[in-house]
Scaffold this active site. Structure first.
Site, short mmCIF file in Angstrom:
data_model
loop_
_atom_site.label_atom_id
_atom_site.label_comp_id
_atom_site.label_asym_id
_atom_site.label_seq_id
_atom_site.Cartn_x
_atom_site.Cartn_y
_atom_site.Cartn_z
N LYS A 72 49.57 35.88 35.39
CA LYS A 72 49.23 35.15 34.16
C LYS A 72 47.96 35.74 33.56
CE LYS A 72 46.79 31.39 33.43
NZ LYS A 72 46.08 31.82 32.19
N SER A 99 36.05 31.99 36.78
CA SER A 99 34.87 31.18 37.06
C SER A 99 34.89 30.62 38.49
CB SER A 99 34.78 30.04 36.06
OG SER A 99 35.92 29.22 36.17
N CYS A 101 31.24 40.25 35.27
CA CYS A 101 30.92 39.42 36.43
C CYS A 101 29.74 39.97 37.21
CB CYS A 101 32.13 39.27 37.31
SG CYS A 101 32.93 40.83 37.68
#
Ligand code: NAI
Ligand code: MG
Length: 497
Positions: free
Chosen positions: A187, A241, A297
């Site tokens: 996804k 996250s 990140c």
């Protein structure tokens, strides 16, 4: 709504697939819902893609399971490698199209986007090379036994990726998963669905059997959650996250204990010692925090500078950051485009406001750039203290927080004072300082005299709350394989019975 659309960009005109990619076909979602795709540079809707709901996840998993059992499990490793090599070639052939899609949908500058797509091809080719070099071992225990291990695929893999490197995260995920013989339901992030759909078209062109790789556009709370909870997905890999990472772990625990790897956020330290090549350190600090608009990140967002060069560093860094070209992603010279979405823009502006209020010194930036598109000025705060929110939380935007340190002990304490542990940078000409500090930092990657220097051969992942497992390199193969031990008794009965 149609399944394809012609898109005209300053660089290319191409056909954009819009459907869900299931069983090598682009199809509509069961519920007929769609997702608006937004250009963050203009805030305009570019197109709509078909949205996957739970029903579509079920459909894709069923196809992936059947393909795993009937086709992919018996496909030779050599053939898996050949298909991945072919895919890498096609990605390179269409590099300009794919890079342009990234610029359009994510807002990254076209030159950076081209770098991303080149890295995508490199990553897929790297794992293509691994496909037929993954072997078990013979393990000798005693003369009456013959033991061996086999490295087997896990089965059907669910993968959920973010929007900051849409196609690169696709490659990091599918490369090792397919090389090791799994089938995949992936996804994309709802903010950036376009490039993976185009790449799915290339997966079909490369000749992958139908159902090996399925790509769904969908929201986290619906399609993402359905993947995380699915009883017939054997493994899930997630990047995003920390909060959602926790939800993925819980969903695994509450369903079938699917194996979980997580690549989460960070608040990485980038350290500049007084003996460093200062000009170079400033270039790396600038690249470390502002690359990809700060939506990285491993971004080096906490910059620690030794006290004797602190003032000079800030003055020169400010001059550097103010020269970063912020603007149209399709302009060749642009370094920084818009943030990916209104939500992210507002979140970052909120952090900048907190920075201004908490007593940190605003060195430059701090505002919106222009009045259209989600552009933010490169922003630097100095004199930051450990308890400030801008020193603790991941901002995920073009915002640097600088603090002063005295010596190695002082620095190590400050740098490790975080719940994260993804990456770190150290700038010094002294080898002993570099190695000593690298040993003491609690981070999955430590860059010496450089920053954001990722390479597909080098393992990448987090200490502490930055994640579970390692991506890239040989290390990533372990995420997608399981070891079977076969022990053959050559003679004898259970002793004593
Ligand atoms: P997010 O974690 O919500 O989104 C990442 C992916 O997870 C997307 O594909 C999303 O659809 C999916 N997702 C969301 N909720 C889910 C759920 N309950 N179950 C399964 N999948 C779910 O991240 P978001 O909201 O886009 O960004 C928020 C912050 O997360 C950023 O400001 C940044 O700090 C961090 N982040 C870190 C990334 C990294 O590379 N480690 C990438 C993206 C965001
Ligand atoms: Mg978009």
């Amino acid at each position: 709504m149609s399944l394809t659309q012609k898109i005209e960009l300053p660089t290319v005109t191409y056909e954009q697939p819009l459907g869900l990619f299931i069983n090598n076909e682009f199809v509509k979602g069961e519920k007929g819902q769609t997702i608006d795709v937004i250009n963050p540079a203009t805030e305009e809707v570019i197109t709509k893609v078909h949205e996957a709901t739970k029903e579509d996840v079920d459909r894709a998993v069923k196809v992936a399971r059947e393909t795993y059992n009937k086709v992919w499990k018996d496909t030779t490793a050599n053939e898996r490698g050949r298909l991945l090599f072919k895919l890498a070639d096609l990605i390179e052939r269409d590099l300009l199209i794919l890079a342009s899609i990234e610029s359009l949908d994510n807002g990254k500058s076209i030159s950076m986007a081209k770098g991303d797509v080149a890295a995508v091809a490199g990553c897929i080719r790297y794992y293509a090379g691994w496909a037929d070099k993954i072997h078990g071992k013979v393990v000798e225990t005693d003369a009456h036994k013959f033991n061996y291990t086999k490295i087997e695929p896990i089965g059907v893999v669910g993968q959920i990726i973010p929007w900051n490197f849409p196609l690169l995260m696709f490659a990091w995920k599918i490369g090792p998963a397919l090389a090791t013989g799994n089938t995949v339901v992936l996804k994309t992030a709802e903010q950036t669905p376009l490039s993976a759909l185009y790449a799915a078209k290339l997966v079909k062109e490369a000749g992958f059997p139908a159902g090996v790789l399925n790509v769904l556009s969908g929201y986290g709370k619906t399609a993402g959650q359905a993947i995380a909870e699915h009883m017939d997905i054997d493994k899930i890999a997630f990047t995003g996250s920390t909060g959602v990472g926790r939800e993925i772990l819980k969903a695994s625990a509450n369903s079938n204990l699917k194996k979980v790897t997580l690549e989460l956020g960070g608040k990485s330290p980038n350290v500049v010692f007084a003996d460093a090549d200062i000009e170079a350190a400033i270039d790396w600090a600038n690249f470390g925090v502002f690359f990809n608009h700060g939506q990285t990140c491993c971004a080096g967002t906490r910059i620690f500078v030794q006290e004797t060069i602190y003032d000079k560093f800030i003055e020169t860094f400010k001059a550097k950051a103010e020269k970063n070209a912020v603007g149209d992603p399709f302009h060749d010279k642009t370094f920084q485009g818009p943030q990916v979405s209104k939500v992210q823009f507002d979140r970052i502006m909120g952090y900048i406001d907190q920075g201004k209020e908490c007593g940190a010194k605003l060195v430059c930036g701090g505002g919106r750039k222009g009045d259209k598109g989600y552009f933010i000025e490169p922003t630097i705060f100095a004199d930051c203290k450990a308890d400030m929110t801008i020193m603790k939380e991941e901002i995920f935007g073009p915002v640097a927080a600088i603090a002063k340190f005295k010596d190695i002990d002082d620095l190590v304490h400050m740098a490790n004072d975080t719940s994260y542990g993804l990456a770190a940078g150290v700038h010094t000409k002294d080898l002993k300082t570099a190695i000593t500090v690298a040993d003491k930092l609690k981070a999955g990657t430590v860059w010496i005299n450089q920053y954001n220097a990722l390479h597909h051969a080098l393992p990448f992942g987090g200490y502490k709350e930055s994640g579970i497992g390692r991506e890239l390199g040989k290390a990533a193969l372990a995420n997608y394989t399981q070891v079977k031990t076969v022990s053959i008794n050559l003679e004898g009965h259970p002793s004593g019975w």
